[in-house]
Design an enzyme around this catalytic site. Structure first.
Site, short mmCIF file in Angstrom:
data_model
loop_
_atom_site.label_atom_id
_atom_site.label_comp_id
_atom_site.label_asym_id
_atom_site.label_seq_id
_atom_site.Cartn_x
_atom_site.Cartn_y
_atom_site.Cartn_z
N ASP A 48 0.82 -1.21 0.00
CA ASP A 48 0.00 0.00 0.00
C ASP A 48 0.86 1.27 0.00
OD1 ASP A 48 -2.12 -1.73 0.22
OD2 ASP A 48 -2.95 -0.82 2.04
N ASP A 49 0.24 2.35 -0.46
CA ASP A 49 0.68 3.74 -0.25
C ASP A 49 1.72 4.26 -1.22
OD1 ASP A 49 -1.03 3.60 1.85
OD2 ASP A 49 0.46 3.92 3.42
N HIS A 102 -5.23 9.43 0.46
CA HIS A 102 -5.19 8.60 1.67
C HIS A 102 -6.00 9.18 2.84
CE1 HIS A 102 -3.53 5.75 4.66
NE2 HIS A 102 -3.16 5.04 3.62
N HIS A 193 3.90 -2.15 3.15
CA HIS A 193 3.90 -0.79 2.61
C HIS A 193 5.26 -0.53 1.95
CE1 HIS A 193 0.77 -0.69 5.70
NE2 HIS A 193 0.23 0.30 5.00
#
Length: 244
Positions: A48-49, A102, A193
């Site tokens: 993620d991210d 986000h 992440h």
């Protein structure tokens, strides 16, 4: 471990947890993932991210280990790291939507939620990428989130194994979170992440140990497709008609 007793049960879970055109709201959440596991140690590694400044180094590690992952990217980061995103796609990784900025979707109006999803969708489609999955930031969502993801023809997908790498930054701590315990199988949808250098630095060892524990690495799309194929086998109650 965490598996239905028969293919008929598996087929019923498929109908409940995976989307079919024209049907209601669908979520691939942690309880659903765990109920549907036990498919030959299939492990979907997700990040993620990103993309971020460490993602290219991560792609080098994944390439060396012959692992294809699923990246839930932020639209804002995708704009800043287009070449990295194109490299992901060229090397066979799956790219999915993780919103643009986000935010916590529970605190957004439906209109702002739609904007977060669609802005990222536009960035990805502009690069020739059509995401199949949406993961809300922090794994938090409401009924509007599920509805909007469905309208964009995406499955709202969470995870079953959380590395908590935002909190635990040592290799031993990550391994304690993601490696199976005694008598357990290495399987599921794993959350990492790619914005944390410590995570990227640890991934080579983590992948080696997961592989030694029996992990067969797949993308999230492959993970769900294998479930659909198994449910379509004779005796599965006709669930093979369900489509993603």
């Amino acid at each position: 471990m965490r598996r239905p007793g028969s293919l008929i049960c598996l087929a019923l879970l498929l109908c409940l947890c995976l989307p079919a055109p024209g049907h209601g709201q669908d979520i691939l959440d942690a309880p659903g993932i765990r109920r549907m596991e036990a498919r030959d140690n299939a492990c979907a590694i997700t990040f993620d991210d990103g993309p971020g400044k460490y993602t290219d180094a991560l792609l080098d590690i994944l390439k060396a280990h012959h692992v294809r992952a699923t990246f839930f990217v932020l639209g804002g980061n995708a704009v800043r790291h287009r070449q990295t995103l194109l490299r992901m796609a060229a090397e066979g990784h799956e790219i999915a939507n993780h919103s643009y900025d986000h935010p916590d979707f529970r605190h957004l109006s439906p209109e702002r939620q739609r904007d977060e999803i669609e802005r990222t969708e536009q960035v990805l489609r502009g690069l020739g990428i059509t995401p199949r999955f949406f993961r809300p930031p922090y794994g938090l969502y409401d009924a509007d989130t599920v509805r909007l993801a469905e309208q964009e023809h995406m499955v709202l997908a969470l995870w079953s194994v959380d590395s908590q790498d935002w909190k635990y930054r040592k290799l031993s701590e990550l391994e304690a979170r993601v490696l199976p315990g005694k008598g357990e199988k290495a399987e599921g949808v794993f959350l990492f992440h790619d914005i944390h250098q410590t995570t990227v630095n640890a991934m080579g060892d983590v992948l080696d140990k997961l592989a030694a524990d029996g992990c067969r690495f797949v993308t999230l799309g492959q993970w769900t497709e294998e479930l659909s194929q198994r449910a379509a086998e004779p005796g599965a109650g006709g669930a093979g008609k369900t489509k993603q």
